[in-house]
Design a protein around this motif. Structure first.
Motif, PDB file in Angstrom:
ATOM      1  N   THR A 125      46.548  44.384  26.454  1.00 28.76           N
ATOM      2  CA  THR A 125      47.567  43.339  26.284  1.00 28.76           C
ATOM      3  C   THR A 125      47.047  41.910  26.311  1.00 28.76           C
ATOM      4  N   LYS A 126      45.946  41.654  27.006  1.00 26.51           N
ATOM      5  CA  LYS A 126      45.475  40.275  27.179  1.00 26.51           C
ATOM      6  C   LYS A 126      45.181  39.639  25.822  1.00 26.51           C
ATOM      7  N   GLY A 127      45.812  38.481  25.579  1.00 25.40           N
ATOM      8  CA  GLY A 127      45.628  37.780  24.321  1.00 25.40           C
ATOM      9  C   GLY A 127      46.492  38.295  23.198  1.00 25.40           C
ATOM     10  N   LYS A 128      47.198  39.403  23.454  1.00 29.50           N
ATOM     11  CA  LYS A 128      48.051  40.002  22.427  1.00 29.50           C
ATOM     12  C   LYS A 128      49.501  40.025  22.882  1.00 29.50           C
ATOM     13  N   TYR A 129      49.703  40.518  24.081  1.00 31.70           N
ATOM     14  CA  TYR A 129      51.021  40.511  24.723  1.00 31.70           C
ATOM     15  C   TYR A 129      50.847  39.907  26.116  1.00 31.70           C
ATOM     16  N   ASP A 130      50.642  38.603  26.164  1.00 32.85           N
ATOM     17  CA  ASP A 130      50.302  37.965  27.434  1.00 32.85           C
ATOM     18  C   ASP A 130      51.440  38.009  28.445  1.00 32.85           C
ATOM     19  N   GLN A 131      52.673  38.182  27.973  1.00 31.65           N
ATOM     20  CA  GLN A 131      53.762  38.305  28.926  1.00 31.65           C
ATOM     21  C   GLN A 131      53.639  39.601  29.740  1.00 31.65           C
ATOM     22  N   ILE A 132      53.184  40.670  29.092  1.00 35.30           N
ATOM     23  CA  ILE A 132      52.961  41.931  29.809  1.00 35.30           C
ATOM     24  C   ILE A 132      51.702  41.831  30.668  1.00 35.30           C
ATOM     25  N   TYR A 133      50.675  41.213  30.153  1.00 36.99           N
ATOM     26  CA  TYR A 133      49.459  40.984  30.942  1.00 36.99           C
ATOM     27  C   TYR A 133      49.794  40.191  32.201  1.00 36.99           C
ATOM     28  N   ALA A 134      50.674  39.205  32.079  1.00 38.54           N
ATOM     29  CA  ALA A 134      51.072  38.398  33.237  1.00 38.54           C
ATOM     30  C   ALA A 134      51.726  39.263  34.313  1.00 38.54           C
ATOM     31  N   ILE A 135      52.598  40.154  33.897  1.00 41.44           N
ATOM     32  CA  ILE A 135      53.267  41.031  34.868  1.00 41.44           C
ATOM     33  C   ILE A 135      52.258  41.971  35.514  1.00 41.44           C
ATOM     34  N   SER A 136      51.277  42.433  34.722  1.00 43.16           N
ATOM     35  CA  SER A 136      50.247  43.304  35.300  1.00 43.16           C
ATOM     36  C   SER A 136      49.450  42.573  36.374  1.00 43.16           C
ATOM     37  N   LEU A 137      49.243  41.282  36.190  1.00 49.65           N
ATOM     38  CA  LEU A 137      48.515  40.494  37.196  1.00 49.65           C
ATOM     39  C   LEU A 137      49.312  40.382  38.490  1.00 49.65           C
ATOM     40  N   ILE A 138      50.619  40.226  38.380  1.00 50.52           N
ATOM     41  CA  ILE A 138      51.454  40.122  39.584  1.00 50.52           C
ATOM     42  C   ILE A 138      51.404  41.427  40.371  1.00 50.52           C
ATOM     43  N   LEU A 139      51.516  42.546  39.661  1.00 53.37           N
ATOM     44  CA  LEU A 139      51.439  43.835  40.339  1.00 53.37           C
ATOM     45  C   LEU A 139      50.048  44.063  40.925  1.00 53.37           C
ATOM     46  N   LYS A 140      49.038  43.611  40.213  1.00 53.60           N
ATOM     47  CA  LYS A 140      47.665  43.720  40.710  1.00 53.60           C
ATOM     48  C   LYS A 140      47.487  42.941  42.002  1.00 53.60           C
ATOM     49  N   VAL A 141      48.018  41.733  42.064  1.00 58.02           N
ATOM     50  CA  VAL A 141      47.916  40.923  43.283  1.00 58.02           C
ATOM     51  C   VAL A 141      48.640  41.617  44.438  1.00 58.02           C
ATOM     52  N   GLU A 142      49.834  42.142  44.173  1.00 57.74           N
ATOM     53  CA  GLU A 142      50.568  42.867  45.215  1.00 57.74           C
ATOM     54  C   GLU A 142      49.729  43.997  45.799  1.00 57.74           C
ATOM     55  N   ALA A 143      49.148  44.809  44.929  1.00 50.81           N
ATOM     56  CA  ALA A 143      48.418  45.989  45.391  1.00 50.81           C
ATOM     57  C   ALA A 143      47.071  45.641  46.007  1.00 50.81           C
ATOM     58  N   MET A 144      46.325  44.753  45.378  1.00 48.55           N
ATOM     59  CA  MET A 144      44.964  44.502  45.839  1.00 48.55           C
ATOM     60  C   MET A 144      44.914  43.526  46.999  1.00 48.55           C
ATOM     61  N   GLN A 145      45.968  42.746  47.199  1.00 48.44           N
ATOM     62  CA  GLN A 145      46.061  41.977  48.435  1.00 48.44           C
ATOM     63  C   GLN A 145      46.112  42.932  49.619  1.00 48.44           C
ATOM     64  N   ARG A 146      46.810  44.037  49.446  1.00 44.54           N
ATOM     65  CA  ARG A 146      46.859  45.056  50.480  1.00 44.54           C
ATOM     66  C   ARG A 146      45.467  45.640  50.720  1.00 44.54           C
ATOM     67  N   MET A 147      44.716  45.861  49.632  1.00 39.97           N
ATOM     68  CA  MET A 147      43.378  46.441  49.747  1.00 39.97           C
ATOM     69  C   MET A 147      42.426  45.522  50.501  1.00 39.97           C
ATOM     70  N   THR A 148      42.380  44.248  50.102  1.00 39.12           N
ATOM     71  CA  THR A 148      41.461  43.342  50.782  1.00 39.12           C
ATOM     72  C   THR A 148      41.874  43.106  52.224  1.00 39.12           C
ATOM     73  N   ASP A 149      43.164  43.219  52.523  1.00 38.72           N
ATOM     74  CA  ASP A 149      43.622  43.042  53.894  1.00 38.72           C
ATOM     75  C   ASP A 149      43.351  44.263  54.767  1.00 38.72           C
ATOM     76  N   VAL A 150      42.873  45.335  54.160  1.00 38.76           N
ATOM     77  CA  VAL A 150      42.431  46.502  54.918  1.00 38.76           C
ATOM     78  C   VAL A 150      40.928  46.467  55.155  1.00 38.76           C
ATOM     79  N   TYR A 151      40.166  46.118  54.115  1.00 44.34           N
ATOM     80  CA  TYR A 151      38.712  46.211  54.192  1.00 44.34           C
ATOM     81  C   TYR A 151      38.005  44.879  54.368  1.00 44.34           C
ATOM     82  N   GLY A 152      38.555  43.795  53.815  1.00 42.72           N
ATOM     83  CA  GLY A 152      37.854  42.519  53.776  1.00 42.72           C
ATOM     84  C   GLY A 152      37.271  42.322  52.400  1.00 42.72           C
ATOM     85  N   PRO A 153      35.933  42.235  52.264  1.00 41.17           N
ATOM     86  CA  PRO A 153      35.328  42.136  50.937  1.00 41.17           C
ATOM     87  C   PRO A 153      35.613  43.397  50.128  1.00 41.17           C
ATOM     88  N   ILE A 154      35.912  43.218  48.854  1.00 36.21           N
ATOM     89  CA  ILE A 154      36.164  44.354  47.967  1.00 36.21           C
ATOM     90  C   ILE A 154      35.593  44.039  46.590  1.00 36.21           C
TER      91      ILE A 154
END
Length: 526
Positions: A125-154
């Motif tokens: 989607t990046k560069g083609k459907y950036d509105q969907i790419y944007a939503i994927s980034l929000i979900l990524k931040v939600e999930a991976m914030q949880r990951m880094t808050d468990v382990y630290g460096p990732i």
């Protein structure tokens, strides 16, 4: 818990395998029934499968996987739940002898279910459907914030590279990149919303938003506020800047009940916690919930937990980190109740956002209200979310406090109440007491989502929780401060040892559960 499933389940157990699973995008996204990618793209079906897997991976929907992903770590250490089961003879996460075979699932599932699939979405989607790419980034931040808050460096910025050594990012760098990703997402979606553009994400969106760009912007702004508050003790200036940026954005943050960010599953969905508490009998209400919510006579307790089978009409908890002789001794204590009966899992509530804003106002940030006003709105929002009445009486209660805990099976585990703050706001109190009130009510409102509660407990020390009675960590985790993180998984030692070495250097301490993360510092909160 069906532990033998761990041995027979095939997953991409190392980071390198997780990345490898995403390489052949054309073949992966070709419909097996003969439709071409071009045909599939007409309805964006080519992104539905990876998005669905990612949504389902934030809280893993397979019950035994969720038990290992979160229930036997964060849900325990947050003070929400306790296990009556003496896993491994009682030497397990609850007694601080961290079980690597359990805890590696946090990492492996996060990368194979979420990160790898959103990486695939980005490539499509990046560069083609950036509105969907944007939503994927929000979900990524939600999930991976949880990951880094468990382990630290990732592994974050280098995910998807073919380098023989996949280097880790420091937690500080991960947070900075997340702020940048939210910048892109909010800017892109705002452009679409301002133009009145119809959403193309409705058929893929598993939240209650129906693909509404404005709602996703509010969610992104609220995530920014969460991230900002998390780093306040290590970079107060950046925390203030990011928090005020979230509030100043034209579409704002989560405000009303319909704004709640949640994953909505099919009607046949059974919450993993429901299975773990009812069918398996492996989880019960904690002693801390009994002490704090019981002491407050909190009406939300009936939504959260069931009364005890052994003591009808009473809410009875189990203390984490005790010597459990037999599972049958405490399975008659309170199960987790109606809150896990539905088909929704909350990612972020309006109540949480009000409490984040209350803390910001307490620190002098421009949060659109006073600390007291936002604190009381947070309680009200939580009552509304749970469908509970009489919040005004509760908010005005300036006498009720946490109560002592009595273990009806073994007096060795009794505990004197430790979180001794009242509910009603007190303008004469110092900032630490005010913050303790805010975080205590935030903790209550967040049930049963233990990951955020555990993170906020580590950051602030609130609410004060009962310490473990039995500590089998060998000194790596202190009884006073409790578990601060999870060890890096065996899959990284086997599959990415060079990358793991970079993570250990960035961690700045031993790879144990007692080493503090970047934002988790000692000292007072002000």
């Amino acid at each position: 818990m069906i532990l033998n499933k761990i041995k027979t389940t095939v997953i991409c157990s190392s980071l390198l395998l997780a990345v490898g699973c995403t390489n052949d995008f054309q073949n992966i996204n070709t419909n097996p029934y003969g439709f071409t990618n071009a045909q599939l793209e007409q309805d964006f079906n080519n992104i539905k499968v990876p998005f669905t897997t990612a949504f389902n991976g934030v809280f893993n929907t397979l019950h035994w996987k969720y038990q290992l992903q979160q229930n036997l770590n964060a849900d325990l250490w947050s003070g929400y739940m306790a296990t009556p089961t003496p896993f491994a003879g009682g030497s397990n996460n609850s007694t601080y002898n961290l079980v690597d075979g359990w805890n590696g699932f946090v990492w492996n599932l996060g990368y194979t279910d979420v990160m790898a699939n959103l990486y695939k979405v980005a490539n499509l989607t990046k560069g083609k459907y950036d509105q969907i790419y944007a939503i994927s980034l929000i979900l990524k931040v939600e999930a991976m914030q949880r990951m880094t808050d468990v382990y630290g460096p990732i592994v974050y910025s280098k995910f998807g590279t073919t380098d023989p050594i996949v280097a880790y990012d420091s937690q500080q760098d991960v947070y900075n990149q997340m702020f940048s990703e939210l910048d892109f997402a909010v800017t892109e979606l705002t452009k679409r919303a301002d133009a009145g553009e119809a959403t193309i994400f409705a058929g893929t969106d598993m939240t209650g938003y129906g693909g509404d760009y404005k709602q996703w912007i509010k969610y992104a702004n609220s995530l920014r506020l969460r991230l900002a508050t998390r780093i306040v003790k290590v970079n107060a200036a950046l925390a203030k800047t990011q928090a005020e940026k979230a509030m100043a954005q034209k579409y704002g943050v989560l405000i009303v009940k319909n704004d709640i960010a949640k994953i909505v599953y099919p009607s046949t969905f059974i919450d993993p916690i429901q299975t773990i508490t009812h069918a398996w009998g492996d989880i019960r209400m904690s002693a801390d919930v009994e002490s704090i919510m019981g002491g407050y006579n909190d009406p939300r307790l009936a939504k959260y937990c069931a009364t005890s089978a052994d003591f009808p009409g009473q809410y009875r908890g189990v203390r984490t980190g005790i010597n459990i002789v037999a599972k049958s001794d405490r399975t008659g204590m309170s199960e987790i109740g109606p809150i896990v009966y539905g088909n929704e899992k909350v990612l972020m509530s309006t109540a949480e956002v009000y409490f984040l804003r209350a803390e910001g106002a307490l620190r002098g940030w421009n949060m659109g209200g006073t600390a007291q006003g936002l604190y009381e709105q947070g309680i009200q929002a939580s009552f509304d979310q749970q469908g509970v009445s009489n919040s005004a009486t509760y908010i005005a209660d300036n006498t009720s406090t946490a109560k002592n805990f009595v273990d009806v099976k073994d007096a060795t585990n009794n505990g004197t109440a430790v979180n001794n703050v009242t509910i009603a706001w007190d303008n004469t109190a110092n900032n630490e007491v005010k913050l303790q009130k805010i975080i205590t009510q935030k903790w209550i409102a967040g049930f049963p989502e233990g990951q955020e509660a555990w993170s906020e407990y580590r950051r602030t020390g609130y609410p004060k929780l009962f310490p473990v009675v039995v500590n089998l960590s060998g000194g790596s985790i202190t009884t006073l401060y409790g578990a601060r993180r999870i060890n890096f998984p065996q899959s990284e030692k086997d599959g990415n040892p060079g990358g793991l070495a970079t993570g250990l250097t960035l961690l700045g301490g031993a790879d144990t559960g007692g080493t503090r993360l970047w934002w988790d510092t000692t000292g007072t909160n002000f």
